[in-house]
Design an enzyme around this catalytic site. Structure first.
Site, PDB file in Angstrom:
ATOM      1  NE  ARG A  93      68.407  59.389  -4.028  1.00 28.96           N
ATOM      2  CZ  ARG A  93      68.011  60.464  -4.684  1.00 28.96           C
ATOM      3  NH1 ARG A  93      66.999  60.391  -5.531  1.00 28.96           N
ATOM      4  NH2 ARG A  93      68.592  61.627  -4.496  1.00 28.96           N
ATOM      5  CE1 TYR A 236      76.101  52.003  -4.698  1.00 26.71           C
ATOM      6  CE2 TYR A 236      74.695  53.819  -4.030  1.00 26.71           C
ATOM      7  CZ  TYR A 236      75.919  53.183  -4.023  1.00 26.71           C
ATOM      8  OH  TYR A 236      76.963  53.734  -3.327  1.00 26.71           O
ATOM      9  CE  LYS A 245      67.075  59.428   0.409  1.00 22.56           C
ATOM     10  NZ  LYS A 245      67.147  60.485   1.442  1.00 22.56           N
ATOM     11  CG  HIS A 265      65.249  64.596   2.444  1.00 22.88           C
ATOM     12  ND1 HIS A 265      65.937  65.160   1.398  1.00 22.88           N
ATOM     13  CD2 HIS A 265      66.008  63.561   2.867  1.00 22.88           C
ATOM     14  CE1 HIS A 265      67.061  64.495   1.207  1.00 22.88           C
ATOM     15  NE2 HIS A 265      67.128  63.523   2.077  1.00 22.88           N
ATOM     16  CB  SER A 287      72.356  65.883  -1.807  1.00 29.42           C
ATOM     17  OG  SER A 287      72.365  66.589  -3.018  1.00 29.42           O
ATOM     18  CB  CYS A 289      73.893  70.879   2.886  1.00 26.89           C
ATOM     19  SG  CYS A 289      73.393  71.837   1.442  1.00 26.89           S
ATOM     20  CB  THR A 292      75.347  62.485   7.981  1.00 30.22           C
ATOM     21  OG1 THR A 292      74.343  61.937   7.119  1.00 30.22           O
ATOM     22  CG2 THR A 292      75.763  61.429   8.996  1.00 30.22           C
ATOM     23  CG  ASP A 312      68.022  60.572   4.634  1.00 35.10           C
ATOM     24  OD1 ASP A 312      68.299  61.689   4.148  1.00 35.10           O
ATOM     25  OD2 ASP A 312      67.631  59.611   3.947  1.00 35.10           O
ATOM     26  NE  ARG A 404      75.328  57.163  -0.516  1.00 34.81           N
ATOM     27  CZ  ARG A 404      74.365  58.064  -0.301  1.00 34.81           C
ATOM     28  NH1 ARG A 404      73.788  58.141   0.877  1.00 34.81           N
ATOM     29  NH2 ARG A 404      74.002  58.895  -1.248  1.00 34.81           N
ATOM     30  CD  GLU A 531      83.843  77.162  16.451  1.00 36.09           C
ATOM     31  OE1 GLU A 531      82.990  77.525  17.299  1.00 36.09           O
ATOM     32  OE2 GLU A 531      85.057  77.031  16.715  1.00 36.09           O
TER      33      GLU A 531
END
Ligand code: TSX
Ligand code: MN
Length: 623
Positions: A93, A236, A245, A265, A287, A289, A292, A312, A404, A531
């Site tokens: 992006r 892209y 987005k 988001h 992002s 983190c 997914t 997402d 991706r 966990e």
């Protein structure tokens, strides 16, 4: 082509019913008229209204393989799957080329790029003039949300990118059914996309196509007042799949404020406890983190299940009973491949067994795909994401770090039955997270909705890639919406606060989580991944009133004896360190929060400033 074109009709305004409609397959005269006008501007060789059928998908992929834009992945490994290699200058992006074109720059706010809508439209019309010469204009009707859902919204994307068509077919409910939803008076969002690489010049001379056409000049432009999207120059991901987005976050956030709901988001999961009780959670993470991964979490605690609803985006809307209901407006996952493997996310690995479009991954000798983190063993020789020979030991990755997979959500083994329920699911809790090596505890509960909004507004994450600035530097990403909010972020915080008042006792509870806190020796204090169910377990027992909490400036924290640590070998002192609140470090952070709020001047809601004042007061008392 004349210099000006009538602005696209405001699609949310009622369309006059009478009069002969422009010829076209839609029952919506404005839609037919808009396609006709845009065709005149774009000057494509052909116009194709997409049906969303498997035959259409097969025909397009065959054509793209023949033309060299797609490589068929060995069907013995992954049936009906393809690899696209983008232009190396078109791999992500483009936030610095993303614009919110509101009439008043204050309505875009200090965190968005702004352009005057009239000037932007003029510039775009010049760029789009003849932009599709020699190409096919695909008309892509789509529904964000299950077809016919009261929470769904409709859009139509015009594009000259068959890759975008295929991706939209995976990522949205695309085609005839969506088109049929657009009646004479139905509102819909027009979205124009061109890669900006016509095959025929104005003088009629023809030029050969390339595998991934794009343009050096890029614009991702949003018109919140007329609810339009214009995207130029990039093929892209979020630049070209305009339902994601651009629509489901930037334009939808504007619609949501006006209509009284939230476009967020956030991932969505349904968790079920060993007692068989189910809870629906939404979670916002910046992002890098592992959003997914969390959406597909495999719990380590016996008896728990986590089912995926979305990874997402979530649209949240109060129902007739006053409860907040959530849908995932998407139909697929557009996930980052590198780092996705058997250890980090076996569910995602199982999801991409076939029917998947891969972008910028590496290709193995046997015709299967590969990326860093897929397997522990690195294949000796491969073809890298740019199609070049690659050998283990080279100092460059085989797959692009932003490579991706694009895959239908219903292939996910952990998908919840409710994932495409038109009525959505009732939300029980909202989680905010970030990648923080210091200060932020493993888990904390907000002591009020306003405190929860404060936690969301102050989400921050440490940068992991040099491209985003100094690695380790703290960057605020309010609600993980920094690049995705279609209006002034301070007004957005106000809208969140108002939603809390409207929901009252039905409001979901709000929590903060952080899987990334480190000890003094620099090692992670928490094992993370499966966990993390232990934090979820505490969260749902808080909802049931079964777990206690202690007050701290960081919010309500778990007591060790109420938190399931069985079978975990937490190092000595790790628990205390995971929840330690250092008032000096926290006061420094409060200064950064004040600086964030000051960027918005008087538009920051007073209720949020009060949260900061109270926090400082509690911290000073602990010095
Ligand atoms: O996705 C992650 N999650 C959420 C999972 C449900 N990641 C990967 C982030 C990159 C996208 C994590 N990384 C998580 C996590 O909870 N935690 C960490 C940090 C971490 C990394 C490795 C170990 C422990 C923590 N331990 C070993 O590798 C042995
Ligand atoms: Mn995202």
């Amino acid at each position: 082509m004349t210099a000006t074109l009538p602005a696209a009709p405001a699609p949310h305004a009622p369309v006059p019913a009478a009069g002969p409609s422009a010829a076209g397959p839609s029952r919506n005269a404005a839609l037919n008229g808009w396609v006709a006008e845009m065709t005149e501007l774009l000057q494509p060789d052909r116009v194709s209204w997409c049906t969303g059928s498997q035959a259409e998908f097969d025909q397009l992929t065959k054509q793209l393989v023949r033309e060299g834009s797609l490589v068929r992945v060995n069907p013995e490994w992954r049936p009906n799957s393809f690899l696209a290699r983008s232009d190396p200058r078109d791999v992500a992006r483009v936030e610095e080329r993303t614009f919110i074109c509101s009439a008043d720059p204050e309505d875009a706010g200090p965190t968005n790029n702004w352009r005057d809508p009239v000037e932007m439209k003029q510039e775009l019309i010049a760029l789009f003039d003849g932009a599709m010469r020699g190409r096919t204009l695909y008309v892509v009707p789509f529904s964000m949300g299950p077809i016919g859902s009261p929470l769904a919204k409709l859009g139509v994307q015009l594009t000259d990118s068959p890759y975008a068509v295929l991706s939209m077919q995976i990522m949205t409910r695309m085609g005839t059914e969506a088109l049929e939803q657009i009646g004479p008076d139905t509102s819909w969002v027009p979205a124009v996309h061109s890669v900006g690489s016509p095959l025929v010049d104005a003088d009629g001379s023809r030029r050969a196509d390339v595998p991934w056409p794009c343009n050096e000049t890029k614009y991702i432009a949003h018109f919140p007042e007329t609810r339009e999207i214009w995207s130029f120059g990039s093929g892209y991901g979020g630049n070209s799949l305009l339902g994601k987005k651009c629509f489901a976050l930037r334009i939808a956030s504007v619609i949501a404020r006006e209509e009284g709901w939230l476009a967020e988001h956030m991932l969505l999961v349904k968790v079920t406890s060993p007692e068989g009780r189910s809870y629906n959670l939404a979670a916002a993470f910046p992002s890098a983190c592992g959003k997914t991964n969390f959406a597909m979490l495999q719990p380590t605690l016996p008896g728990w299940t986590v089912e995926t609803i979305g990874d997402d985006i979530a649209w949240l809307r109060p129902d007739a009973e006053g409860r907040l209901r959530a849908i995932n407006p998407e139909r697929g996952f557009f996930g980052v491949a590198p780092g996705t493997g058997e250890r980090t996310n076996p569910t995602a690995v199982a999801t991409i067994w076939g029917n998947t479009i891969f972008t910028n991954v590496a290709l193995q000798d046997d015709g299967d795909v590969w990326w860093e983190g897929l397997t522990d063993r690195v294949p000796d020789r491969m073809v890298d994401w740019q199609g070049r020979p690659w050998m283990d030991g080279l100092p460059v990755p085989a797959a692009h770090p932003n490579a991706r997979f694009t895959v239908p959500a219903d292939q996910c083994p952990s998908i919840a039955d409710e994932w495409d329920d038109p009525d959505g699911v009732v939300l029980d809790a909202i989680l905010f997270g970030g990648r923080r090596s210091t200060n932020i505890p493993l888990v904390a509960e907000a002591d009020s909705w306003a405190h929860g909004v404060f936690l969301g507004a102050t989400i921050s994450s440490e940068q992991t890639a040099a491209a985003e600035g100094p690695v380790g530097a703290l960057r605020h990403d309010p609600f993980a919406m920094l690049p995705f909010c279609g209006y002034n972020m301070a007004d957005y915080w106000g809208h969140w606060l108002d939603m809390g008042e409207r929901l009252g006792e039905h409001a979901p509870r709000i929590f903060q989580v952080n899987w990334f806190r480190k000890g003094r020796d620099g090692s992670y204090l928490w094992p993370g991944f499966g966990e993390n169910i232990r934090a979820v377990d505490w969260i749902v027992r808080r909802l049931d009133g079964a777990a206690r909490a202690r007050r701290s400036p960081a919010g309500l924290l778990p007591l060790r004896e109420d938190f399931d640590l069985e079978g975990l070998d937490l190092p000595d002192g790790a628990w205390d360190e995971l929840f330690r609140v250092d008032p000096v470090a926290w006061l420094q952070e409060a200064d950064q929060t004040r600086a964030l709020f000051e960027r918005f001047g008087s538009r920051v809601p007073k209720r949020l400033l009060t949260q900061l004042t109270v926090l400082r007061w509690e911290l000073v008392a602990r010095l």
